[in-house]
Enzyme design. Structure first.
Site, mmCIF file in Angstrom:
data_model
loop_
_atom_site.group_PDB
_atom_site.id
_atom_site.type_symbol
_atom_site.label_atom_id
_atom_site.label_comp_id
_atom_site.label_asym_id
_atom_site.label_seq_id
_atom_site.Cartn_x
_atom_site.Cartn_y
_atom_site.Cartn_z
ATOM 1 N N SER A 62 42.819 -33.510 -15.621
ATOM 2 C CA SER A 62 42.671 -34.181 -17.146
ATOM 3 C C SER A 62 41.079 -33.611 -18.294
ATOM 4 O O SER A 62 41.332 -33.699 -19.481
ATOM 5 C CB SER A 62 42.276 -35.482 -17.066
ATOM 6 O OG SER A 62 43.331 -36.573 -16.831
ATOM 7 N N LYS A 65 42.795 -32.167 -21.803
ATOM 8 C CA LYS A 65 42.579 -32.851 -22.962
ATOM 9 C C LYS A 65 42.059 -32.589 -24.000
ATOM 10 O O LYS A 65 42.069 -32.664 -24.734
ATOM 11 C CB LYS A 65 42.438 -34.266 -22.018
ATOM 12 C CG LYS A 65 44.106 -34.476 -21.743
ATOM 13 C CD LYS A 65 43.394 -36.398 -21.063
ATOM 14 C CE LYS A 65 44.109 -36.660 -20.186
ATOM 15 N NZ LYS A 65 44.091 -37.736 -18.613
ATOM 16 N N SER A 120 40.612 -41.278 -20.932
ATOM 17 C CA SER A 120 41.791 -40.102 -20.045
ATOM 18 C C SER A 120 43.170 -40.476 -20.330
ATOM 19 O O SER A 120 43.488 -40.439 -19.065
ATOM 20 C CB SER A 120 40.812 -40.149 -18.799
ATOM 21 O OG SER A 120 41.412 -38.133 -18.500
ATOM 22 N N LYS A 232 33.754 -34.393 -20.529
ATOM 23 C CA LYS A 232 35.439 -35.407 -19.969
ATOM 24 C C LYS A 232 35.836 -34.862 -17.939
ATOM 25 O O LYS A 232 34.623 -33.500 -17.624
ATOM 26 C CB LYS A 232 36.134 -33.680 -20.742
ATOM 27 C CG LYS A 232 38.031 -34.558 -20.257
ATOM 28 C CD LYS A 232 38.199 -35.736 -21.411
ATOM 29 C CE LYS A 232 39.324 -36.221 -20.929
ATOM 30 N NZ LYS A 232 39.219 -36.955 -19.363
#
Length: 415
Positions: A62, A65, A120, A232
């Site tokens: 993820s 992203k 997320s 993140k």
């Protein structure tokens, strides 16, 4: 008894004078991590402070992203309304993170950024990828194009959410490059530092619960940095636990740490990825700081100037300071300076005139460059001025005299 009192007082005084114990700053050698790869960089310059297998090809999960957000921020308006398709919901993936957005739900780009980056949510990534450009395939093409543009040359995306695919890969170095670029976007920066958020009502939800960040580092504190500024998380069983993080100290220095491939499942493995990022960040803040390489108006050298009045010497100084993130231990600097200054100078010269430059490098990396300017004016010699004034008239007289001689010789030849 009096002697005992005196002895106790002396002992107490000595104990109070003992300096406090501080934690031993971690060295590069003892930065043992559970990660397959990691990197630590200075956010402002991109300088690498520590790396381990930074170019090893791994799966981003993820952390993908970050690039999805970059494209959305740069190519869509904050208020652009986007509709969730059934395909976007279906492609959340097995055990993929989601917040329960429903087919047909309408949300703005700005609203979707929060579940994308904070929670997320896979469906948020899918919805953005279907609405920013004409198609999701075009969006993914643009993700790869953007990665190449900003220098993430060993990265390839096949989806916007990070679900596993053998052809969906990156490196720790590339993710630090993407993160550094993303943090230059105010909307991105202001989103990834949030611990929680609550979405407004939509056509499918009259209300939303408070939703929380997936980044455990945002809840941690350290004596070496004052604020965690993002960024993140990422996880798939194939990728392991990934974490891209950033923190700043009270001196305004921000560092970005990337940890990839921490094995294991559950909260314990996720916490270890945060432990590794914390180790990297603390190592950076304990061992590095923004240092002054050269100051403004620093003396460079004195030089002689051709045709200077009264043989006035010229003093050269630096026009600006050069600052860079460097070790606190100056014996490790090993800075090489290269002077790009002419070997001779001609009067007149005005104070403040740019006359050259100096570049500073460490391990082949350019730290900075400053112009070299004149600290004083140098006037031209009066004798030089006199000869310059009579130069052209004198040349005219000489030419006239030569032409006269030639004319006489030619005249005689015709007699």
């Amino acid at each position: 008894m009096k002697r005992i009192y005196i002895a106790l007082i002396i002992l107490a005084f000595l104990l109070l004078r003992v300096p406090p114990a501080y934690a031993e700053p971690p060295s590069a050698e003892n930065l043992v991590t559970d990660a397959k790869a990691c990197i630590l960089i200075d956010s402002q310059t991109g300088q690498v402070l520590y790396e381990q297998n930074a170019d090893l090809r791994l799966y981003p999960a993820s952390t993908t992203k970050m690039m999805t957000a970059i494209l959305a921020i740069e190519n869509a308006k904050p208020g652009q309304v986007m509709t969730a398709s059934q395909k976007a919901i279906n492609e959340i993936g097995a055990d993929g993170m989601n917040i329960g957005i429903m087919q047909g739900e309408k949300m703005t780009m700005e609203q979707l950024l929060k579940p994308l980056l904070i929670s997320s949510a896979n469906e948020a990534a899918n919805i953005l990828s279907e609405n920013v450009f004409s198609s999701q395939s075009e969006f993914i093409d643009q993700m790869n194009k953007k990665a190449q543009e900003i220098g993430a040359v060993n990265t390839h995306f096949v989806n916007p959410n990070g679900m596993h695919d053998p052809d969906h890969y990156t490196t720790a170095r590339d993710l630090s490059t993407i993160a550094r670029y993303a943090m230059s976007l105010p909307v991105f920066r202001n989103t990834v530092c949030q611990r929680s958020y609550q979405l407004g009502a939509t056509n499918k939800h009259s209300s939303w619960p408070v939703l929380y960040t997936s980044n455990p580092l945002l809840y941690r504190e350290s004596e070496y940095f004052t604020k965690v500024t993002g960024i993140k998380t990422g996880y798939t069983s194939e990728a392991g636990h990934n974490l891209v993080s950033a923190a700043a100290n009270d001196k305004g220095m921000e560092l970005i740490a990337v940890v990839l491939g921490v094995s294991g499942t559950g909260a314990g493995a996720k916490a270890r990825s945060a432990d590794d990022c914390e180790k990297l960040l603390e190592y950076g803040f304990q061992n590095y700081g923004r240092q002054n390489v050269i100051g403004t108006n620093q003396f460079v050298k004195k030089v002689s100037v051709k045709d200077a009045k009264d043989d006035t010497e010229l003093t050269l100084v630096t026009a600006a300071s050069v600052d860079y993130v460097l070790p606190y231990d100056k014996s490790q600097w090993n800075i090489v300076s290269t002077s790009l200054i002419p070997t001779s100078f001609q009067a007149p010269i005005q104070k403040g005139e740019v006359l050259g430059s100096i570049e500073y490098r460490r391990n082949g990396v350019l730290l900075g460059k400053t112009d070299v300017i004149a600290a004083n004016s140098v006037e031209i010699s009066p004798i030089t001025i006199f000869f310059k004034k009579i130069r052209y008239p004198l040349i005219g007289v000489v030419l006239f005299f030569i032409l006269g001689i030639i004319f006489k010789k030619v005249s005689r030849s015709f007699r």
